[in-house]
Scaffold this motif. Structure first.
Motif, PDB file in Angstrom:
ATOM      1  N   ILE A   1      -4.229   9.658   2.622  1.00 40.21           N
ATOM      2  CA  ILE A   1      -4.088   8.475   3.412  1.00 40.21           C
ATOM      3  C   ILE A   1      -2.452   8.301   3.100  1.00 40.21           C
ATOM      4  CG2 ILE A   1      -4.050   5.853   3.277  1.00 40.21           C
ATOM      5  CD1 ILE A   1      -6.971   6.289   2.114  1.00 40.21           C
ATOM      6  N   PRO A   2      -1.767   8.302   4.170  1.00 41.10           N
ATOM      7  CA  PRO A   2      -0.110   8.091   4.176  1.00 41.10           C
ATOM      8  C   PRO A   2       0.240   6.877   3.307  1.00 41.10           C
ATOM      9  CG  PRO A   2      -0.900   8.566   6.502  1.00 41.10           C
ATOM     10  CD  PRO A   2      -2.317   8.185   5.576  1.00 41.10           C
ATOM     11  N   GLY A   3       1.085   7.016   2.503  1.00 37.99           N
ATOM     12  CA  GLY A   3       1.558   5.981   1.717  1.00 37.99           C
ATOM     13  C   GLY A   3       0.794   5.490   0.520  1.00 37.99           C
ATOM     14  N   ALA A   4      -0.283   6.021   0.563  1.00 33.83           N
ATOM     15  CA  ALA A   4      -1.135   5.881  -0.824  1.00 33.83           C
ATOM     16  C   ALA A   4      -0.234   6.499  -2.288  1.00 33.83           C
ATOM     17  CB  ALA A   4      -2.628   6.807  -0.834  1.00 33.83           C
ATOM     18  N   ALA A   5      -0.022   7.722  -1.975  1.00 35.29           N
ATOM     19  CA  ALA A   5       0.594   8.116  -3.319  1.00 35.29           C
ATOM     20  C   ALA A   5       1.851   7.726  -3.698  1.00 35.29           C
ATOM     21  CB  ALA A   5       1.039  10.084  -2.883  1.00 35.29           C
ATOM     22  N   GLU A   6       2.720   7.261  -2.749  1.00 34.30           N
ATOM     23  CA  GLU A   6       3.990   6.474  -2.935  1.00 34.30           C
ATOM     24  C   GLU A   6       3.449   5.241  -3.543  1.00 34.30           C
ATOM     25  OE1 GLU A   6       3.169   7.946  -0.076  1.00 34.30           O
ATOM     26  OE2 GLU A   6       4.630   9.235   0.305  1.00 34.30           O
TER      27      GLU A   6
ATOM     28  N   TRP B   1      -3.827  -1.200  -8.551  1.00 32.13           N
ATOM     29  CA  TRP B   1      -2.934  -1.259  -7.303  1.00 32.13           C
ATOM     30  C   TRP B   1      -3.454  -2.626  -6.946  1.00 32.13           C
ATOM     31  CZ3 TRP B   1      -3.926  -2.092  -2.256  1.00 32.13           C
ATOM     32  CH2 TRP B   1      -2.860  -2.312  -1.559  1.00 32.13           C
ATOM     33  N   ASP B   2      -4.761  -2.660  -6.657  1.00 33.52           N
ATOM     34  CA  ASP B   2      -5.407  -4.080  -6.036  1.00 33.52           C
ATOM     35  C   ASP B   2      -5.142  -5.164  -6.802  1.00 33.52           C
ATOM     36  OD1 ASP B   2      -7.276  -5.215  -3.734  1.00 33.52           O
ATOM     37  OD2 ASP B   2      -8.602  -5.410  -5.577  1.00 33.52           O
ATOM     38  N   ALA B   3      -5.304  -4.897  -8.149  1.00 30.61           N
ATOM     39  CA  ALA B   3      -5.271  -6.263  -9.017  1.00 30.61           C
ATOM     40  C   ALA B   3      -3.843  -6.659  -9.124  1.00 30.61           C
ATOM     41  CB  ALA B   3      -5.728  -5.775 -10.395  1.00 30.61           C
ATOM     42  N   ALA B   4      -2.983  -5.658  -8.867  1.00 30.68           N
ATOM     43  CA  ALA B   4      -1.602  -6.336  -8.736  1.00 30.68           C
ATOM     44  C   ALA B   4      -1.073  -6.771  -7.593  1.00 30.68           C
ATOM     45  CB  ALA B   4      -0.665  -5.211  -9.133  1.00 30.68           C
ATOM     46  N   HIS B   5      -1.950  -6.664  -6.501  1.00 36.63           N
ATOM     47  CA  HIS B   5      -1.656  -7.176  -4.874  1.00 36.63           C
ATOM     48  C   HIS B   5      -2.497  -8.019  -4.572  1.00 36.63           C
ATOM     49  CE1 HIS B   5       0.850  -3.364  -5.730  1.00 36.63           C
ATOM     50  NE2 HIS B   5       1.501  -3.693  -4.884  1.00 36.63           N
ATOM     51  N   GLN B   6      -2.985  -8.993  -5.350  1.00 38.71           N
ATOM     52  CA  GLN B   6      -4.074 -10.013  -4.873  1.00 38.71           C
ATOM     53  C   GLN B   6      -3.463 -11.217  -3.996  1.00 38.71           C
ATOM     54  OE1 GLN B   6      -7.440  -9.928  -5.452  1.00 38.71           O
ATOM     55  NE2 GLN B   6      -7.245  -8.084  -6.428  1.00 38.71           N
ATOM     56  N   THR B   7      -2.290 -11.324  -4.057  1.00 39.68           N
ATOM     57  CA  THR B   7      -1.765 -12.508  -3.339  1.00 39.68           C
ATOM     58  C   THR B   7      -0.153 -11.687  -2.758  1.00 39.68           C
ATOM     59  OG1 THR B   7      -0.625 -13.579  -5.107  1.00 39.68           O
ATOM     60  CG2 THR B   7      -2.752 -14.323  -4.503  1.00 39.68           C
ATOM     61  N   GLY B   8       0.057 -12.494  -1.585  1.00 36.39           N
ATOM     62  CA  GLY B   8       1.564 -11.999  -1.146  1.00 36.39           C
ATOM     63  C   GLY B   8       1.724 -10.634  -0.785  1.00 36.39           C
ATOM     64  N   LEU B   9       0.838 -10.104  -0.003  1.00 45.18           N
ATOM     65  CA  LEU B   9       0.867  -8.804   0.718  1.00 45.18           C
ATOM     66  C   LEU B   9       1.557  -8.698   1.638  1.00 45.18           C
ATOM     67  CD1 LEU B   9      -3.108  -7.754   0.418  1.00 45.18           C
ATOM     68  CD2 LEU B   9      -1.259  -6.910  -1.078  1.00 45.18           C
ATOM     69  N   THR B  10       2.434  -7.714   1.540  1.00 50.80           N
ATOM     70  CA  THR B  10       3.429  -7.437   2.794  1.00 50.80           C
ATOM     71  C   THR B  10       2.500  -6.729   3.718  1.00 50.80           C
ATOM     72  OG1 THR B  10       3.988  -5.295   1.990  1.00 50.80           O
ATOM     73  CG2 THR B  10       5.325  -7.010   1.334  1.00 50.80           C
ATOM     74  N   GLU B  11       3.049  -6.627   5.019  1.00 48.00           N
ATOM     75  CA  GLU B  11       2.330  -5.936   6.136  1.00 48.00           C
ATOM     76  C   GLU B  11       1.786  -4.529   5.834  1.00 48.00           C
ATOM     77  OE1 GLU B  11       0.325  -5.521   9.507  1.00 48.00           O
ATOM     78  OE2 GLU B  11       1.045  -7.299   8.676  1.00 48.00           O
ATOM     79  N   GLU B  12       2.819  -3.763   5.299  1.00 42.97           N
ATOM     80  CA  GLU B  12       2.353  -2.445   4.819  1.00 42.97           C
ATOM     81  C   GLU B  12       1.433  -2.193   3.896  1.00 42.97           C
ATOM     82  OE1 GLU B  12       5.489  -3.827   4.992  1.00 42.97           O
ATOM     83  OE2 GLU B  12       6.341  -2.731   6.490  1.00 42.97           O
TER      84      GLU B  12
ATOM     85  N   HIS C   1      -0.857  -4.489   3.276  1.00 50.88           N
ATOM     86  CA  HIS C   1      -2.282  -4.935   3.888  1.00 50.88           C
ATOM     87  C   HIS C   1      -2.891  -3.764   4.749  1.00 50.88           C
ATOM     88  CE1 HIS C   1      -5.137  -7.477   5.915  1.00 50.88           C
ATOM     89  NE2 HIS C   1      -4.842  -6.828   6.964  1.00 50.88           N
ATOM     90  N   GLN C   2      -1.944  -3.025   5.350  1.00 50.46           N
ATOM     91  CA  GLN C   2      -2.504  -1.802   6.359  1.00 50.46           C
ATOM     92  C   GLN C   2      -2.981  -0.805   5.284  1.00 50.46           C
ATOM     93  OE1 GLN C   2       0.751  -0.513   8.732  1.00 50.46           O
ATOM     94  NE2 GLN C   2       0.522  -2.566  10.163  1.00 50.46           N
ATOM     95  N   LEU C   3      -2.207  -0.472   4.029  1.00 49.74           N
ATOM     96  CA  LEU C   3      -2.701   0.467   3.148  1.00 49.74           C
ATOM     97  C   LEU C   3      -3.883   0.153   2.486  1.00 49.74           C
ATOM     98  CD1 LEU C   3      -2.217   2.887   1.556  1.00 49.74           C
ATOM     99  CD2 LEU C   3      -0.551   1.479  -0.204  1.00 49.74           C
ATOM    100  N   GLY C   4      -4.122  -1.246   2.167  1.00 51.18           N
ATOM    101  CA  GLY C   4      -5.494  -1.734   1.515  1.00 51.18           C
ATOM    102  C   GLY C   4      -6.650  -1.445   2.407  1.00 51.18           C
ATOM    103  N   PHE C   5      -6.229  -1.606   3.711  1.00 53.61           N
ATOM    104  CA  PHE C   5      -7.299  -1.302   4.844  1.00 53.61           C
ATOM    105  C   PHE C   5      -7.805  -0.050   5.322  1.00 53.61           C
ATOM    106  CE2 PHE C   5      -8.698  -1.215   9.228  1.00 53.61           C
ATOM    107  CZ  PHE C   5      -9.654  -2.079   9.397  1.00 53.61           C
ATOM    108  N   ALA C   6      -6.837   0.776   5.166  1.00 54.57           N
ATOM    109  CA  ALA C   6      -6.684   2.027   5.053  1.00 54.57           C
ATOM    110  C   ALA C   6      -7.842   2.646   4.152  1.00 54.57           C
ATOM    111  CB  ALA C   6      -5.463   2.823   5.109  1.00 54.57           C
ATOM    112  N   VAL C   7      -7.474   2.478   2.945  1.00 57.56           N
ATOM    113  CA  VAL C   7      -8.400   2.781   1.753  1.00 57.56           C
ATOM    114  C   VAL C   7      -9.817   2.375   1.920  1.00 57.56           C
ATOM    115  CG1 VAL C   7      -8.706   2.726  -0.540  1.00 57.56           C
ATOM    116  CG2 VAL C   7      -6.361   2.861   0.244  1.00 57.56           C
TER     117      VAL C   7
END
Length: 391
Positions: A85-90, A102-113, A115-121
């Motif tokens: 998945i592009p961007g996962a390693a970064e 990563w998910d615990a650290a990004h529960q709120t205030g997600l940027t568009e990138e 959000h797209q990474l979480g959906f891709a995973v």
């Protein structure tokens, strides 16, 4: 018998049957077909199907130990998938543990990138399979340790007298030590499918039988029938033909609707107990999945029989199609949006609150029996009234 055949022929008119078939096709695509199309989407269904081949219908404690290896394999598969998945390693996501961090650290205030990474995973990995397996293992271990019924789904919120039958049943189930793995998705899909299937069977029966006796009233055939002794008993044959037609129509609906349901492969869970580690709902009775499906089918037949009885009685007292329509619409509303959903939704199951009228086992089956008896009683009263009437 000849009179019964003639009345059946009057009911089963090709034009009316074609109209019902077209409506049924649209209804299937809009409602019950959805649950069959997405039957295997649930990850717990796919896990349970694999366990069924390996362990049978229950999972013994020694078999539970093998799930640790299965979890390791799924997490390794997740790591392979997330690496593509592009961007996962970064983002520092290389395996399931790092994804959780990563998910615990990004529960709120997600940027568009982000959000797209979480959906891709979520969309491109077996994350659901991993989470479902971990949930099952946690529930299994909790039950194996003999914890109280509140652990099973966390459903007991208060110990009021109304909850006592439910609590006793859960205690009984827990004491039996049955570790089934019938997935909740299999029960939910069956519930939703038979819910709409029963609605369609009732609705189609009302459509088929509504014109039955109105047509005779419009053509003034009653006077001709009453000129002979045999003709005075024609209403008996008409009532019998209507009830029989309701049953025959349900059989026809079964042939059309149940074929796609069987094609899903749901019957592979036929011998699985409804008592399952997966489920937050509990059965009042020690049924298997196959027995539960037969119960839902039986309820559908009884409800259609009741609808047939109500419809033919209303048809007898309708002098025109408009008058019958004004009676049929409330009947459809009461049956299809009231009685049928209330009786068919989770029949024989309970969760966190008392269900049906009393919260006691079998309430819905008593209620459907009363509905059928009421319909048949109205048919009998109509026949008696006809015998006493003067032309």
């Amino acid at each position: 018998m000849a009179l019964l055949k003639w009345e059946l022929k009057k009911i089963w008119r090709p034009g009316l049957l074609l109209a019902i078939a077209l409506i049924g096709l649209v209804f299937y695509d809009a409602r019950p077909g959805f649950y069959l199309e997405h039957f295997w989407n649930a990850s717990n269904l796919r896990l349970s199907a694999g366990w069924l081949e390996a362990y049978g219908t229950t999972m013994e404690p020694e078999e539970r130990a093998q799930l640790d290896g299965q979890l390791a394999d799924l997490e390794a598969e997740f790591a392979q998938q997330v690496a593509e998945i592009p961007g996962a390693a970064e983002a520092g996501i290389s395996d399931y543990e790092s994804y959780l961090a990563w998910d615990a650290a990004h529960q709120t205030g997600l940027t568009e990138e982000e959000h797209q990474l979480g959906f891709a995973v979520y969309s491109n990995t077996n994350m659901n399979m991993v989470e479902s397996l971990m949930e099952f293992m946690e529930n299994y271990d909790t039950l194996a340790e003999g914890e109280g019924p509140e652990i099973w789904g966390g459903w007991v919120e208060e110990y009021s007298p109304a909850h006592q039958p439910s609590i006793r049943r859960v205690e009984e189930v827990r004491a039996a030590g049955v570790f089934g793995f019938l997935p909740s998705a299999a029960i939910n899909s069956a519930d939703n499918f038979f819910h709409y299937f029963a609605i369609w069977c009732v609705f189609s029966a009302v459509l088929l039988l509504s014109p039955t006796l109105v047509r005779d009233a419009l053509r003034r055939t009653r006077a001709m029938q009453w000129t002979s002794r045999r003709g005075r008993g024609v209403l008996n044959a008409q009532m019998g033909a209507a009830l029989l037609s309701g049953v025959l129509l349900t059989l026809l609906n079964c042939a059309v609707y149940l074929g796609p349901f069987l094609a899903t492969g749901a019957l592979r869970f036929w011998d699985c107990s409804l008592v399952s580690v997966w489920n937050a709902e509990f059965p009042w009775f020690d049924w298997t999945y196959g027995q539960y499906l037969l119960v839902l089918l039986g309820l559908t037949f009884l409800l259609t029989l009741a609808a047939s009885g109500f419809t033919v009685v209303l048809s007898q007292f309708s002098a025109s199609y408009v008058a019958m329509l004004l009676k049929a619409i409330p009947l459809i509303f009461v049956l299809c949006w009231g009685v049928v959903p209330w009786l068919m939704a989770g029949a024989g199951l309970f969760s966190g609150r008392p269900v049906r009228l009393t919260g006691l086992p079998g309430t819905e089956f008593i209620c459907v029996s009363l509905v059928v008896l009421l319909a048949l009683a109205l048919c009998v009263l109509t026949l008696r009234r006809q015998r006493r009437a003067e032309l």
